[in-house]
Design a protein around this motif. Structure first.
Motif, PDB file in Angstrom:
ATOM      1  N   LYS A 217     -52.891 -84.869 -20.145  1.00 32.43           N
ATOM      2  CA  LYS A 217     -52.539 -86.240 -20.483  1.00 32.43           C
ATOM      3  C   LYS A 217     -51.647 -86.852 -19.393  1.00 32.43           C
ATOM      4  N   ARG A 218     -50.691 -86.048 -18.953  1.00 39.91           N
ATOM      5  CA  ARG A 218     -49.748 -86.527 -17.946  1.00 39.91           C
ATOM      6  C   ARG A 218     -50.479 -86.919 -16.669  1.00 39.91           C
ATOM      7  N   LEU A 219     -51.411 -86.066 -16.263  1.00 41.82           N
ATOM      8  CA  LEU A 219     -52.141 -86.333 -15.025  1.00 41.82           C
ATOM      9  C   LEU A 219     -53.061 -87.543 -15.215  1.00 41.82           C
ATOM     10  N   ALA A 220     -53.663 -87.648 -16.390  1.00 45.92           N
ATOM     11  CA  ALA A 220     -54.542 -88.794 -16.674  1.00 45.92           C
ATOM     12  C   ALA A 220     -53.735 -90.096 -16.633  1.00 45.92           C
ATOM     13  N   VAL A 221     -52.542 -90.092 -17.221  1.00 51.98           N
ATOM     14  CA  VAL A 221     -51.677 -91.280 -17.198  1.00 51.98           C
ATOM     15  C   VAL A 221     -51.344 -91.651 -15.758  1.00 51.98           C
ATOM     16  N   PHE A 222     -51.006 -90.643 -14.966  1.00 47.35           N
ATOM     17  CA  PHE A 222     -50.652 -90.910 -13.575  1.00 47.35           C
ATOM     18  C   PHE A 222     -51.814 -91.545 -12.822  1.00 47.35           C
ATOM     19  N   LEU A 223     -53.014 -90.956 -12.945  1.00 47.83           N
ATOM     20  CA  LEU A 223     -54.181 -91.461 -12.215  1.00 47.83           C
ATOM     21  C   LEU A 223     -54.528 -92.878 -12.667  1.00 47.83           C
ATOM     22  N   TYR A 224     -54.434 -93.103 -13.953  1.00 45.77           N
ATOM     23  CA  TYR A 224     -54.752 -94.424 -14.504  1.00 45.77           C
ATOM     24  C   TYR A 224     -53.786 -95.487 -13.976  1.00 45.77           C
ATOM     25  N   ASP A 225     -52.485 -95.167 -14.020  1.00 46.39           N
ATOM     26  CA  ASP A 225     -51.461 -96.099 -13.524  1.00 46.39           C
ATOM     27  C   ASP A 225     -51.626 -96.357 -12.029  1.00 46.39           C
ATOM     28  N   GLU A 226     -51.880 -95.286 -11.317  1.00 46.62           N
ATOM     29  CA  GLU A 226     -52.009 -95.377  -9.861  1.00 46.62           C
ATOM     30  C   GLU A 226     -53.194 -96.268  -9.486  1.00 46.62           C
ATOM     31  N   SER A 227     -54.285 -96.099 -10.212  1.00 47.46           N
ATOM     32  CA  SER A 227     -55.467 -96.910  -9.967  1.00 47.46           C
ATOM     33  C   SER A 227     -55.191 -98.382 -10.280  1.00 47.46           C
ATOM     34  N   ALA A 228     -54.460 -98.631 -11.361  1.00 46.22           N
ATOM     35  CA  ALA A 228     -54.118-100.013 -11.733  1.00 46.22           C
ATOM     36  C   ALA A 228     -53.190-100.635 -10.687  1.00 46.22           C
ATOM     37  N   ARG A 229     -52.211 -99.850 -10.247  1.00 51.24           N
ATOM     38  CA  ARG A 229     -51.226-100.320  -9.274  1.00 51.24           C
ATOM     39  C   ARG A 229     -51.898-100.708  -7.944  1.00 51.24           C
ATOM     40  N   ASN A 230     -52.856 -99.905  -7.528  1.00 49.71           N
ATOM     41  CA  ASN A 230     -53.516-100.163  -6.250  1.00 49.71           C
ATOM     42  C   ASN A 230     -54.760-101.034  -6.397  1.00 49.71           C
ATOM     43  N   LYS A 231     -55.068-101.409  -7.622  1.00 49.78           N
ATOM     44  CA  LYS A 231     -56.284-102.174  -7.919  1.00 49.78           C
ATOM     45  C   LYS A 231     -57.509-101.540  -7.250  1.00 49.78           C
ATOM     46  N   SER A 232     -57.622-100.222  -7.364  1.00 49.27           N
ATOM     47  CA  SER A 232     -58.744 -99.507  -6.747  1.00 49.27           C
ATOM     48  C   SER A 232     -59.007 -98.221  -7.521  1.00 49.27           C
ATOM     49  N   ASN A 233     -60.269 -97.796  -7.555  1.00 57.75           N
ATOM     50  CA  ASN A 233     -60.593 -96.522  -8.196  1.00 57.75           C
ATOM     51  C   ASN A 233     -60.391 -95.347  -7.254  1.00 57.75           C
ATOM     52  N   LYS A 234     -60.097 -95.660  -5.992  1.00 63.38           N
ATOM     53  CA  LYS A 234     -59.886 -94.609  -4.997  1.00 63.38           C
ATOM     54  C   LYS A 234     -58.397 -94.337  -4.908  1.00 63.38           C
ATOM     55  N   ILE A 235     -58.019 -93.076  -4.985  1.00 65.99           N
ATOM     56  CA  ILE A 235     -56.602 -92.720  -4.881  1.00 65.99           C
ATOM     57  C   ILE A 235     -56.402 -91.846  -3.659  1.00 65.99           C
ATOM     58  N   ASN A 236     -55.679 -92.399  -2.696  1.00 66.40           N
ATOM     59  CA  ASN A 236     -55.501 -91.701  -1.419  1.00 66.40           C
ATOM     60  C   ASN A 236     -54.276 -90.805  -1.422  1.00 66.40           C
ATOM     61  N   LEU A 237     -54.323 -89.763  -2.200  1.00 69.11           N
ATOM     62  CA  LEU A 237     -53.197 -88.832  -2.255  1.00 69.11           C
ATOM     63  C   LEU A 237     -53.733 -87.411  -2.238  1.00 69.11           C
ATOM     64  N   THR A 238     -53.005 -86.507  -1.606  1.00 67.95           N
ATOM     65  CA  THR A 238     -53.400 -85.087  -1.649  1.00 67.95           C
ATOM     66  C   THR A 238     -52.935 -84.491  -2.974  1.00 67.95           C
ATOM     67  N   HIS A 239     -53.476 -83.318  -3.307  1.00 70.88           N
ATOM     68  CA  HIS A 239     -53.055 -82.641  -4.536  1.00 70.88           C
ATOM     69  C   HIS A 239     -51.557 -82.334  -4.482  1.00 70.88           C
ATOM     70  N   GLU A 240     -51.088 -81.991  -3.308  1.00 70.62           N
ATOM     71  CA  GLU A 240     -49.661 -81.711  -3.079  1.00 70.62           C
ATOM     72  C   GLU A 240     -48.815 -82.943  -3.445  1.00 70.62           C
ATOM     73  N   GLN A 241     -49.247 -84.106  -2.976  1.00 74.33           N
ATOM     74  CA  GLN A 241     -48.501 -85.348  -3.262  1.00 74.33           C
ATOM     75  C   GLN A 241     -48.526 -85.666  -4.756  1.00 74.33           C
ATOM     76  N   ILE A 242     -49.706 -85.526  -5.359  1.00 78.93           N
ATOM     77  CA  ILE A 242     -49.815 -85.797  -6.799  1.00 78.93           C
ATOM     78  C   ILE A 242     -48.885 -84.857  -7.579  1.00 78.93           C
TER      79      ILE A 242
END
Lengths: 224, 224
Positions: B156-181
């Motif tokens: 759930k935590r990871l899903a919330v993060f990805l969802y927020d990140e996508s909304a924040r960047n207005k993109s479905n692409k998230i340019n982060l490494t697993h380490e950064q996430i």
């Protein structure tokens, strides 16, 4: 209304008393009550109204957060002479999360009710400033608790807890169940039991039903 | 000293500007600087001096805590228009813990230096009150982050993060490494990689080197 002794105690604890107008002082005094909570009673929580500003006279309160699944984590405890404003968070616009507060022992508090506290806070910047400062002070406790939970190894965390608890009670005997300890340190009962048994096998403490005795404090200290 | 445009922006953001005397306004204006930080630069931390009050003009700052073993946990991020007072915690007596602040991108800030900020805070209760209110606001973010880490299941935590990140960047692409996430969500890289692979097998996203694409946002949302 409260008696003169309680009033003197309150004035001493509230940093803003001298900054209140005569009218504000009257408003405050006529809205303070001495209230007794029984051990285990919940006095502030999700479904409860916001009670107001609390000053502990005797006993002890525990402030904690609770997950949807019922897991609870102690943020800090309030002992005599300590004040709490998170129980008045509903009138503090910049605080948007909720804590729960239970009486850990039979506890007597002086309570300034939320209506009066809100009015004083709105009308006098010294009251507002006092409230946010007390909140910041508590947040420092919260950050400490969080860092313990997130970063410290569990052995160390439990050793710190037992050491502090023993110092606080001025006794080597700790009258808490494994379940209670688990709540305080933010872990599962099984993990606490396992670690306590490990401590016992190292000759650090002796376990018995519902309590434990620290028999080698020096060795406990080495874990910290 | 800063230009007129920056000054107007600063006045608008600082709730206490109108409560300052002419002399205090002068003190403030002559101690504000426009500063650029490079991506990755640390601007406030344990071994660094306390910098002062920060207003973000462009870019992004990340505020986090760090364990002795080097584990780090993101508390919140600051984007343009947001202010930070934890970078001035050394002059705030009721805040006794430390955070670290890094530039997440090339970032431009307006910085009111710590000496002037301290003097204004000491001399004017409106400045002090502003500072503790901004701190309380941030503590609400911190509590949210902590509750996520302590209570939410990792999926759930990871899903919330990805969802927020996508909304924040207005993109479905998230340019982060697993380490950064992993740093953002306060977990280990291995756990993040495992969970992302699991999401991929469910058709929620597509992984590639250094980034990921959310291909079924509806399904991601169901996890939250």
């Amino acid at each position: 209304m409260i008696n003169n002794e309680d009033l003197a105690y309150l004035k001493e604890q509230l940093g803003f008393w001298d900054k209140l107008s005569q009218k504000e002082k009257q408003l405050l005094v006529s809205n303070v009550y001495s209230i007794n909570y029984k051990k285990g009673e919940n006095l502030h929580g999700r479904d409860k109204d916001c009670v107001g500003h609390i000053l502990v006279k005797s006993g002890e309160l525990r402030v904690y957060i609770l997950s949807e699944e019922g897991r609870d984590i102690t943020l800090y405890r309030l002992t005599p002479g300590e004040t709490c404003v998170l129980s008045a968070s509903c009138v503090m616009n910049y605080i948007s999360f909720d804590v729960l507060i239970d009486a850990e022992q039979d506890t007597e508090v002086l309570l300034l009710n939320i209506g009066a506290f809100g009015m004083l806070k709105e009308g006098n910047i010294h009251v507002e400033n006092y409230a946010y400062k007390v909140a910041a002070d508590r947040f420092s406790d919260i950050m400490w608790a969080m860092e313990q939970i997130l970063f410290a190894s569990f052995d160390k965390r439990l050793a710190v807890f037992l050491y502090d608890e023993s110092a606080r009670n001025k006794s080597n005997k700790i009258n808490l169940t494994h379940e209670q300890i688990a709540k305080y340190v933010g872990s599962a009962r099984e993990v606490v039991s396992r670690t306590l048994k490990n401590f016992e096998s190292q000759g650090i403490l002796k376990l018995s039903r519902g309590n434990l005795n620290i028999i080698n404090k020096e060795k406990l200290r080495e874990l910290i």
